[in-house]
Write a protein that holds these residues in place. Structure first.
Motif, short mmCIF file in Angstrom:
data_model
loop_
_atom_site.label_atom_id
_atom_site.label_comp_id
_atom_site.label_asym_id
_atom_site.label_seq_id
_atom_site.Cartn_x
_atom_site.Cartn_y
_atom_site.Cartn_z
N GLY A 209 0.62 -1.32 0.10
CA GLY A 209 -0.12 0.00 0.17
C GLY A 209 1.15 1.48 0.26
N VAL A 210 2.13 1.48 0.32
CA VAL A 210 3.00 2.02 0.43
C VAL A 210 3.47 2.65 -1.22
CG1 VAL A 210 5.34 3.62 1.36
CG2 VAL A 210 3.56 2.46 2.55
N PHE A 211 3.47 3.31 -2.42
CA PHE A 211 4.44 3.74 -3.53
C PHE A 211 5.97 4.30 -3.06
CE2 PHE A 211 0.03 3.13 -3.87
CZ PHE A 211 -0.33 2.38 -4.66
N VAL A 212 6.50 3.34 -4.31
CA VAL A 212 7.92 3.74 -4.21
C VAL A 212 8.04 4.55 -6.06
CG1 VAL A 212 10.24 3.76 -4.02
CG2 VAL A 212 8.87 2.77 -2.62
N PHE A 213 8.64 5.63 -5.94
CA PHE A 213 8.69 5.83 -8.01
C PHE A 213 9.76 7.27 -8.01
CE2 PHE A 213 4.91 7.50 -5.41
CZ PHE A 213 5.13 8.93 -5.60
N SER A 214 10.41 6.67 -9.01
CA SER A 214 11.18 7.74 -9.38
C SER A 214 10.66 9.36 -9.21
CB SER A 214 12.22 7.57 -10.29
OG SER A 214 11.10 7.48 -11.81
N GLY A 215 11.39 10.29 -9.48
CA GLY A 215 11.02 11.69 -9.67
C GLY A 215 10.85 11.73 -11.23
N ALA A 216 10.99 11.47 -12.12
CA ALA A 216 10.78 11.39 -13.38
C ALA A 216 9.51 11.30 -13.12
CB ALA A 216 11.26 10.86 -14.28
N ALA A 217 8.86 9.72 -12.41
CA ALA A 217 7.20 9.16 -12.89
C ALA A 217 6.38 10.24 -11.61
CB ALA A 217 7.30 7.63 -11.59
N ALA A 218 7.00 10.41 -10.84
CA ALA A 218 6.16 11.84 -10.06
C ALA A 218 5.52 12.91 -10.94
CB ALA A 218 6.63 12.70 -8.94
N LEU A 219 6.49 13.20 -12.08
CA LEU A 219 6.50 14.60 -12.70
C LEU A 219 5.07 13.72 -14.11
CD1 LEU A 219 7.27 18.11 -12.92
CD2 LEU A 219 9.04 16.37 -14.16
N ASP A 220 5.43 13.16 -14.38
CA ASP A 220 4.19 12.55 -15.34
C ASP A 220 3.70 12.40 -15.60
OD1 ASP A 220 6.78 12.16 -17.41
OD2 ASP A 220 7.30 10.08 -17.24
N GLY A 221 3.34 11.84 -13.77
CA GLY A 221 1.35 11.56 -13.06
C GLY A 221 0.95 13.42 -13.21
N VAL A 222 2.15 14.50 -12.47
CA VAL A 222 1.54 15.45 -12.88
C VAL A 222 0.44 15.85 -13.91
CG1 VAL A 222 1.64 17.92 -12.42
CG2 VAL A 222 2.26 16.55 -10.63
N SER A 223 1.18 15.31 -15.29
CA SER A 223 0.98 15.99 -16.28
C SER A 223 -0.33 14.27 -16.67
CB SER A 223 1.86 15.48 -17.19
OG SER A 223 3.23 16.29 -17.56
N LYS A 224 -0.32 13.57 -16.45
CA LYS A 224 -0.69 12.59 -16.46
C LYS A 224 -2.34 13.31 -15.99
CE LYS A 224 -2.47 7.39 -15.85
NZ LYS A 224 -2.42 6.57 -15.19
N SER A 225 -2.36 13.51 -15.01
CA SER A 225 -4.16 14.18 -14.55
C SER A 225 -4.30 15.32 -15.30
CB SER A 225 -3.79 14.53 -13.06
OG SER A 225 -2.79 12.82 -12.01
N MET A 226 -3.35 15.90 -15.88
CA MET A 226 -4.39 17.30 -15.85
C MET A 226 -4.52 16.87 -17.50
SD MET A 226 -3.85 20.30 -15.15
CE MET A 226 -3.32 21.47 -16.15
N GLN A 227 -3.86 15.49 -18.38
CA GLN A 227 -4.33 15.62 -20.15
C GLN A 227 -5.31 14.64 -19.24
OE1 GLN A 227 -0.96 13.23 -21.14
NE2 GLN A 227 -0.03 15.10 -21.95
N GLN A 228 -5.66 13.65 -18.20
CA GLN A 228 -6.83 13.25 -18.08
C GLN A 228 -8.15 14.34 -17.82
OE1 GLN A 228 -6.10 10.21 -14.72
NE2 GLN A 228 -5.88 9.00 -16.37
N GLY A 229 -8.14 15.14 -17.48
CA GLY A 229 -9.41 16.25 -16.49
C GLY A 229 -9.45 16.98 -17.40
N LEU A 230 -8.34 16.97 -18.71
CA LEU A 230 -8.68 17.85 -19.89
C LEU A 230 -9.11 17.34 -20.90
CD1 LEU A 230 -5.59 20.51 -20.44
CD2 LEU A 230 -7.86 20.55 -19.63
#
Length: 829
Positions: free
Chosen positions: A678-699
């Motif tokens: 239940g605890v997630f570990v991911f790279s900084g690049a993946a965290a930044l991609d997550g922001v872009s993914k959320s924005m694109q889904q929201g639009l």
């Protein structure tokens, strides 16, 4: 009445069946617009309605709710203070906490026997006999109808292993949070969530004949700033403000769809009336009054609007259900209730009414030409009638309206109205159309000049363009709207996603992140105690920095609060000057995003009062900054101050920097080996991609609108070119009779379409880039960040696509022109 029905059957219904393609296009335009409006209403109603339904189901007869400033809640001693207030018949303590993975979270409800005083949907579950049965089962809980558990099933919840004593059933209990919840005795719920001695709310039942205002004042005084006091429905209102961006952008999309629909319907009806000029002439010649003919046209528009709106409403319900499931977790996280599809009762009637009124209004404008047509003049070919010319007075009025809309857009943008500044984009879009109408003459002449350069067939096409300027302008603007909207929405979305990514780019500098939420979610859940020490001991970890995020209520506004430590990569902290960073870390004040500062009516240097579980705190606004705040305003405080103020020990994120020479991916795998499920570990690049993914889904809704507009425009283009062919059927027959070939007729129609496509695409690119630039100016109010205007590399693709759209739309009428029977064409009329 019989005469009316006969007239409608002979002249209107006959048109429906004869020109079924035009009828289908009108129905499709209205259906799509209606569907978008119903879908938007469903999204909005589901986001706020889910919280409202949960709140109403839990609060029952409660007059007030005392709730926590953050999800950490407040001390149970607050309940004793509230219970002692005169006029309080019952002070019901409650704990509400979400557990489980993001994809299937369950709501844990901690209650005691006093909950029976609420007479809420949970009444049957909190009766003394029911709670007594729970006490007979070791660590017993009651499962909601949709929780997915069975009676006597053992389940591990946090640090406690519980037993499902019973599975609740019934309509009301199924609607409560969609049936995804667990009911536990309050002490057990506190142990499950590791929050012993804490509450999330106290629901206050007023004694009979108690003055509401006095009770509110007394309870507020007893709480002494340690929690929020408001009506139970206030939580839904706070949630509504947190998702305003989703709702407003969706509403703007639906609004623009109706604007496009109105224009295309005007286009279609105008061409249809031009094609029916002989019929109108006949009616006028036998004594028909202009008012009667116009009423019949409006009756036709009403029927089409009602049918199209009803079809669209059904499609909108399906689209809304699909859209709710597609919303990214970061957007729905602020809701804090399981999303259920809730369509407001007014959504379908309003959508049908809007579709009908839009169709009537657009048709009424087109029907004005009936008043300008004399019986003999109506038999004249297109281009020879006064109907086909636009008066100078009307063009001057259109130019004035366009200038007024531009001025309104600039004033709205400079007024900084927050999300509502997006109205300025609608004004700019309206200005594009009105100014294009004012300069319709030069625009059509340019199209004619281009057509004349395409050989002998093009010369004849240019003559046809000159003879029907209104039809050509309307057809050309169909292409312009399709290209303009595509350039604006695609470019604005790309600019917004790029700017949001750039504003948060510093989170990508970390080698790894540890969070209780996935990379595309806002990390507000606390990590298990002691996890930071275990992660720090992993070989290869060079530096570990803790951070914390939480949604908190500041000045009645739901905001995201960052608790930062030195060396953090949170972008809000990184963009501060060193002096402000030091003052922030020392606890001298807070930093606010510009939109939050505007909402709270404060600026740099002002004093801000913050409610916390330990009472009101006064602090200073150190600075306001540009920061991406699409869901809620953002504030930053020191991690020490956040833990102290909001009673949230620990961290929600761990920022990991690798030791020199350590492979990042191997370090991430090593950390994953020591963290619990239940605890997630991911790279900084993946965290930044997550922001872009959320924005694109929201639009995503705006992208769907693009496809719809392109389809509608293609059908409208096909329709108008076909009508143009019908208008010229006789002259095409004469051309064939004097020796022109089928290929010449084909080239002539294609040349006209190509000229229209080139000019329409060029105007669309100009309008699209202008509106995209204007959107970049509005972004500071809409998104909270500065957005740089960058023309996209796909402009050439859009231009070629518009030309292809024109040519594709012209192929069926061109083939029809080539296959025209000479005898039938010459004998027409």
């Amino acid at each position: 009445m019989i005469a009316l029905l006969d007239r409608l059957r002979l002249f209107n219904i006959r048109e429906f069946t004869t020109h079924w393609g035009r009828t289908a296009a009108s129905l499709l335009v209205m259906a799509v617009s209606s569907a978008l409006l119903v879908a938007v209403s469903g999204i909005s109603g589901s986001l706020t309605g889910s919280v409202a339904r949960l709140s109403a189901g839990l609060s029952g007869d409660a007059a007030l709710e005392v709730s926590g400033v953050t999800d950490a809640g407040f001390a149970a001693s607050v309940r004793d203070s509230v219970a002692a207030v005169p006029g309080v018949a019952a002070a019901v303590p409650m704990l509400q906490a979400s557990i489980g993975p993001d994809s299937n979270r369950l709501l844990v409800l901690g209650v005691d026997a006093s909950g029976a005083a609420l007479h809420s949907d949970l009444n049957s579950a909190v009766q003394p006999d029911q709670l007594g049965a729970l006490l007979d089962v070791a660590n017993g809980v009651l499962a909601g109808p949709a929780a997915g558990f069975t009676k006597n099933q053992a389940v591990q919840l946090g640090p406690v292993r519980v037993t499902i004593a019973a599975v609740l059933s019934g309509k009301q209990l199924s609607q409560l949070n969609g049936g995804h919840y667990l009911v536990a005795p309050l002490p057990l719920a506190q142990r499950i969530t590791d929050r012993v001695g804490q509450l999330d709310s106290v629901l206050v039942v007023a004694a009979p004949n108690t003055d509401a205002a006095q009770l509110t004042s007394a309870v507020t005084a007893a709480v002494a700033g340690r929690a929020l006091v408001a009506a139970p429905s206030a939580k839904a209102a706070q949630t509504g403000s947190g998702v305003t961006m989703v709702r407003f952008i969706s509403s703007m999309g639906a609004g623009m769809a109706f604007v496009v629909a109105a224009f295309l319907i005007y286009n279609t009806m105008s061409m249809a009336l031009a094609g029916r000029r002989p019929v109108i002439s006949l009616l006028r010649a036998i004594g028909g009054r202009k008012q009667t003919i116009v009423r019949d046209v409006l009756a036709e528009a009403t029927v089409l609007g009602l049918i199209g709106g009803a079809i669209g409403a059904g499609l909108g319900v399906l689209a809304g259900r699909w859209a709710i499931g597609m919303l990214p977790g970061a957007f729905t996280q602020v809701v804090q209730a399981r999303l259920q599809y809730i369509l407001p009762w007014y959504a379908i009637p309003v959508a049908i009414a809007a579709a009908t009124l839009t169709n009537i209004a657009a048709s009424a404008v087109a029907a004005r030409q009936v008043y300008r047509v004399a019986p003999v003049e109506a038999l004249a070919p297109v281009g020879a009638s006064r109907v086909d010319t636009v008066s100078r007075r009307l063009r001057v009025l259109a130019a004035g309206a366009g200038v007024a809309l531009i001025a309104a857009a600039i004033l709205i943008q400079r007024a900084h109205l927050g999300l509502f500044a997006t109205v300025a984009l609608g004004c700019a879009f309206g200005a594009d159309i009105t100014l294009a109408f004012a300069f319709a003459g030069p625009i059509v002449r340019v199209a004619s000049a281009i057509a004349r350069r395409l050989g002998p067939a093009g010369v004849l096409a240019g003559v046809n363009i000159d003879r029907a300027p209104r039809r050509v302008w309307a057809t050309l603007m169909t292409v312009t709207i399709a290209v303009g909207l595509t350039v604006t929405i695609t470019g604005a979305n790309a600019d917004a996603v790029r700017a949001a990514r750039d504003s948060l780019a510093s989170i990508g500098d970390a080698d790894a992140w540890v969070s209780a939420s996935a990379e595309d979610m806002t990390p507000t859940d606390l990590l298990p105690a002691g996890l930071a020490d275990r992660v720090a001991a992993v070989p290869g970890v060079g530096k570990l920095t803790q951070g914390q995020m939480a949604f908190a209520t500041l000045g009645g506004t739901k905001a995201l609060v960052y608790g930062v430590d030195p060396d953090t990569d949170y972008s809000m902290y990184r963009q501060l000057d060193v002096g402000i960073q030091q003052r922030l870390l020392h606890g001298d004040g807070v930093v606010l995003s510009r939109d939050l500062a505007r909402t709270l009516h404060v600026s740099t240097g002002d004093e801000l009062t913050v409610q916390t579980p330990s009472g009101e705190k006064r602090t200073r606004v150190l600075q306001t900054v540009s920061y991406f705040s699409a869901l809620a305003g953002t504030a930053a405080v020191s991690l020490t101050l956040m833990r102290e103020w909001f009673a949230r020990p620990g961290a929600t994120t761990l920022q990991i920097d690798a030791a020199p020479g350590v492979d990042r991916q191997q370090l991430i795998e090593a950390i994953r080996a020591v963290v619990p499920p239940g605890v997630f570990v991911f790279s900084g690049a993946a965290a930044l991609d997550g922001v872009s993914k959320s924005m694109q889904q929201g639009l995503a809704l705006s992208q769907v609108m693009l496809v719809i507009v392109a389809v509608i425009s293609g059908m409208a283009l096909l329709n108008t070119l076909t009508l143009a062919l019908l208008e010229r059927r006789r002259e095409l027959g004469i051309l064939r009779a004097v020796g022109s070939s089928r290929r010449f007729a084909l080239r002539m129609v294609l040349a006209e379409a190509a000229a229209i496509g080139v000019v329409g695409a060029g105007l669309g690119v100009v309008f699209g880039l202008t509106d995209q630039y204007f959107y970049s100016l509005l972004a500071a109010d809409v998104l909270g960040i500065d957005v740089a205007f960058r023309p996209g590399p796909l402009l050439a693709v859009f231009t070629v696509g518009a030309l292809a759209l024109s040519l594709l739309g012209s192929i069926p009428p061109a083939v029809r022109a080539a296959r025209l029977n000479i005898v039938d064409a010459v004998s027409a009329d």
